[in-house]
Design an enzyme around this catalytic site. Structure first.
Site, PDB file in Angstrom:
ATOM      1  N   ASP A 123      43.360  46.690  46.156  1.00  0.00           N
ATOM      2  CA  ASP A 123      44.512  46.276  45.358  1.00  0.00           C
ATOM      3  C   ASP A 123      44.263  46.460  43.861  1.00  0.00           C
ATOM      4  OD1 ASP A 123      42.639  44.176  45.848  1.00  0.00           O
ATOM      5  OD2 ASP A 123      44.055  42.696  45.091  1.00  0.00           O
ATOM      6  N   ASP A 166      39.789  38.595  39.538  1.00  0.00           N
ATOM      7  CA  ASP A 166      39.037  38.374  40.778  1.00  0.00           C
ATOM      8  C   ASP A 166      37.670  37.751  40.521  1.00  0.00           C
ATOM      9  OD1 ASP A 166      41.248  39.719  41.816  1.00  0.00           O
ATOM     10  OD2 ASP A 166      40.050  40.622  43.422  1.00  0.00           O
TER      11      ASP A 166
END
Length: 298
Positions: free
Chosen positions: A66, A197
């Site tokens: 992603d 992240d």
């Protein structure tokens, strides 16, 4: 010169009807820094009215899909547009095989330069990285403009300095008995950080410190803190804590779980922890101008 963040995608693992996979283009004077181009980034740039020729750097935080599956399309578009300037591709060295596979299925781009990095530090002019804490090796990015000085027109006029002499005074520090300090004030360089992240960690703190704009993942609401811990992501409150400790001026939240159709409560949770920062939830195709430089008053 333009300094603006163009948001191309704001989802996390799964795209939604309203949110594309990741993609963020920072326009910084004559350069364009494309961060984490997920699937569909090339099309999102078309919707945003942004030419691929604006890209001079592509920065991957890590090699999850992603954040990187849009790379072949972006490179192929650069090749199709006949881009002649060098485009540097920055990525964690541990993802070398994965990145080369993505580049390998792209149209050949002779000006593409692969620039892997393996530790914290400066990797390009004004661009630095620091390690984050995720399930694979991940790095955040920071762009920092050196501090400078702002000239005061009235004081320049009173000192009789104009034209080319202004540049000479900046270079030499004094001219005809006039010191640089007499006709200017300190000006902090602008700074931008991109943190994606990660669980809270020292690297995120280092990158965010004193930034004018901080783009931070905000995958979960505070109520899902157990999920955030298990998957090594941040909650809205943790993103707010990061901005508060860093004294960040504008916190841009993004990388939202598909479970959140409405992000207002995420903004509220982050804002409660970062009362002195502007907090915004990014939507696809949003544009955010860099805050004005901070200048010390006379």
């Amino acid at each position: 010169m333009v300094r603006e963040l163009v948001v191309l995608g704001t989802s996390s693992h799964l795209p939604t009807r309203a949110r594309n996979h990741n993609g963020y283009l920072l326009l910084w004077d004559g350069d364009g820094y494309l961060f984490d181009p997920g699937e569909g980034t090339q099309r999102q740039m078309t919707f945003a009215g942004i030419s691929a020729s604006k890209i001079t750097h592509i920065c991957l935080t890590h090699v999850h899909g992603d954040h990187s599956y849009g790379l072949p399309g972006v490179i192929s578009r650069l090749a199709a547009d006949g881009v002649e300037h060098t485009v540097q591709l920055h990525y964690p060295a541990s993802g070398e095989a994965f990145v080369r596979a993505l580049v390998g299925v792209s149209a050949p781009l002779s000006t593409l330069q692969l620039v892997p990095h393996g530790s914290a530090g400066q990797i390009a002019s004004h661009l630095s990285v620091a390690p984050l804490h995720h399930r694979v090796e991940t790095f955040g990015y920071r762009l920092t403009e050196p501090d400078d000085r702002t000239f005061l027109p009235a004081k320049l006029a009173a000192a009789g300095i104009s034209g080319f002499d202004v540049g000479k005074l900046r270079r030499e520090g004094s001219l005809n008995g006039v010191d640089l300090d007499d006709v200017s004030v300190p000006r902090s360089g602008q700074s931008f950080a991109f943190i994606m992240d990660t669980a809270p960690c020292p690297g995120a703190e280092d990158l965010a410190d004193g930034t004018d704009m901080l783009v931070s993942e905000c995958t979960f609401a505070d109520e899902e803190s157990d999920l955030a811990r298990d998957y090594l992501h941040m909650t809205a409150g943790q993103a707010g804590d990061l901005a508060h400790r860093a004294r960040a001026r504008h916190l841009v939240l993004t990388h939202f779980s598909s479970r959140y159709a409405d992000t207002a409560h995420l903004v509220a949770q982050a804002q409660a922890r970062a009362p002195h920062s502007r907090v915004t939830a990014a939507n696809d195709l949003d544009r955010f101008a860099m805050p004005r430089r901070r200048t010390t008053a006379v």
